[in-house]
Design a protein around this motif. Structure first.
Motif, PDB file in Angstrom:
ATOM      1  N   MET A 243       1.068  -0.972  -0.040  1.00 56.35           N
ATOM      2  CA  MET A 243       0.034  -0.032   0.173  1.00 56.35           C
ATOM      3  C   MET A 243       1.010   0.781  -0.480  1.00 56.35           C
ATOM      4  O   MET A 243       2.160   1.310   0.613  1.00 56.35           O
ATOM      5  CB  MET A 243      -0.617   0.352   1.303  1.00 56.35           C
ATOM      6  N   GLY A 244       0.474   2.570  -0.657  1.00 51.04           N
ATOM      7  CA  GLY A 244       1.122   3.356  -0.376  1.00 51.04           C
ATOM      8  C   GLY A 244       0.188   5.042   0.159  1.00 51.04           C
ATOM      9  O   GLY A 244      -1.186   4.701  -0.427  1.00 51.04           O
ATOM     10  N   TRP A 245       0.896   6.090  -0.343  1.00 54.63           N
ATOM     11  CA  TRP A 245       0.370   7.305  -0.645  1.00 54.63           C
ATOM     12  C   TRP A 245       0.730   8.184  -2.241  1.00 54.63           C
ATOM     13  O   TRP A 245       2.056   8.162  -1.521  1.00 54.63           O
ATOM     14  CB  TRP A 245       0.635   7.592   0.764  1.00 54.63           C
ATOM     15  N   TYR A 246       0.169   8.367  -2.360  1.00 53.49           N
ATOM     16  CA  TYR A 246       0.382   9.311  -4.176  1.00 53.49           C
ATOM     17  C   TYR A 246      -0.124  10.468  -3.655  1.00 53.49           C
ATOM     18  O   TYR A 246      -1.739  10.285  -2.886  1.00 53.49           O
ATOM     19  CB  TYR A 246       0.265   9.292  -4.714  1.00 53.49           C
TER      20      TYR A 246
ATOM     21  N   ASN B 277      -3.289   4.422  -2.060  1.00 53.42           N
ATOM     22  CA  ASN B 277      -3.027   3.401  -2.778  1.00 53.42           C
ATOM     23  C   ASN B 277      -2.594   1.463  -2.614  1.00 53.42           C
ATOM     24  O   ASN B 277      -2.381   1.501  -1.589  1.00 53.42           O
ATOM     25  CB  ASN B 277      -1.891   3.896  -3.779  1.00 53.42           C
ATOM     26  N   ALA B 278      -3.933   0.747  -3.463  1.00 48.53           N
ATOM     27  CA  ALA B 278      -3.299  -0.581  -2.841  1.00 48.53           C
ATOM     28  C   ALA B 278      -3.176  -1.165  -3.774  1.00 48.53           C
ATOM     29  O   ALA B 278      -3.729  -1.331  -4.588  1.00 48.53           O
ATOM     30  CB  ALA B 278      -3.991  -1.280  -1.902  1.00 48.53           C
ATOM     31  N   GLN B 279      -1.619  -2.643  -3.898  1.00 51.03           N
ATOM     32  CA  GLN B 279      -2.012  -3.220  -4.880  1.00 51.03           C
ATOM     33  C   GLN B 279      -2.341  -4.923  -4.473  1.00 51.03           C
ATOM     34  O   GLN B 279      -2.018  -4.948  -3.876  1.00 51.03           O
ATOM     35  CB  GLN B 279      -0.901  -3.100  -5.265  1.00 51.03           C
ATOM     36  N   GLY B 280      -3.567  -4.481  -5.433  1.00 52.25           N
ATOM     37  CA  GLY B 280      -4.048  -5.758  -5.660  1.00 52.25           C
ATOM     38  C   GLY B 280      -3.368  -7.167  -5.779  1.00 52.25           C
ATOM     39  O   GLY B 280      -3.043  -6.742  -7.151  1.00 52.25           O
ATOM     40  N   SER B 281      -3.345  -8.680  -5.833  1.00 52.18           N
ATOM     41  CA  SER B 281      -3.043  -9.440  -6.379  1.00 52.18           C
ATOM     42  C   SER B 281      -3.455 -10.777  -6.479  1.00 52.18           C
ATOM     43  O   SER B 281      -3.347 -12.012  -7.472  1.00 52.18           O
ATOM     44  CB  SER B 281      -1.548 -10.093  -5.284  1.00 52.18           C
ATOM     45  N   TYR B 282      -4.927 -10.314  -6.716  1.00 55.63           N
ATOM     46  CA  TYR B 282      -6.239 -11.653  -6.991  1.00 55.63           C
ATOM     47  C   TYR B 282      -7.388 -10.823  -7.399  1.00 55.63           C
ATOM     48  O   TYR B 282      -7.959  -9.818  -6.575  1.00 55.63           O
ATOM     49  CB  TYR B 282      -6.653 -12.646  -5.838  1.00 55.63           C
ATOM     50  N   PRO B 283      -7.921 -11.393  -8.522  1.00 55.94           N
ATOM     51  CA  PRO B 283      -8.140 -12.428  -9.190  1.00 55.94           C
ATOM     52  C   PRO B 283      -6.206 -12.185 -10.547  1.00 55.94           C
ATOM     53  O   PRO B 283      -5.826 -12.810 -10.936  1.00 55.94           O
ATOM     54  CB  PRO B 283      -8.976 -13.405  -9.836  1.00 55.94           C
TER      55      PRO B 283
END
Length: 120
Positions: A34-37, A98-104
C-alpha cells in the motif's frame, strides 16, 4: 475488490503536522503493498511513500525525514497511516491512498483522495 477510504486532510500552517489515515475493506487478503500518492494542481500524480506486507518502506526524496508511513498490526491490511511533520506549502495537494492487489489478477486500487493545504 478492495475499497479504500482516506481521512485526516485539512488546512495546516507551515511547519505543522497532520496524520492521514486510509481504511481498507473488501478483499484485503489480496493486498501486497500500500502507499500514498499526491497530486497538486497542474501536476502529475507522484509517489509519496509505500509499505509492503513485511513493512518494507520507501519514501520520495522530498518527504524523507518528515513523513512516516505505517500500517496496522495483524494478518490483514486494514489501516494505513501517513504521519506528516514539518509541512511545507509545496506539500499542498490531494493525497490518495493506493493498494496493490494480487487476486484474481494484479491491479491498483485508489481512494477518493483527501485535500491537504499548507498555508499561513
Amino acid at each position: 475488490q478492495v475499497q479504500l477510504m482516506e481521512s485526516g486532510g485539512g488546512l495546516v500552517q507551515p511547519g505543522g503536522s497532520l496524520e492521514l489515515s486510509c481504511r481498507a475493506s473488501g478483499s484485503v487478503f489480496s493486498i501486497t503493498a500500500m502507499g500514498w500518492y499526491r497530486q497538486a494542481p497542474g501536476k502529475q500524480r507522484e509517489l509519496v511513500a509505500t509499505i509492503t506486507y513485511g513493512r518494507l518502506t520507501t519514501y520520495a526524496d522530498f518527504v524523507k525525514g518528515r513523513f512516516t508511513i505505517s500500517r496496522e498490526d495483524g494478518e490483514n491490511w486494514k489501516n494505513l497511516n501517513l504521519q506528516m511533520n514539518s509541512l511545507k506549502p509545496e506539500d499542498t495537494a490531494v493525497y490518495y491512498c493506493n493498494a496493490q492487489g494480487s487476486y484474481p489478477s494484479p491491479r491498483d486500487y485508489w481512494g477518493q483522495g483527501t485535500q491537504v493545504t499548507v498555508s499561513s
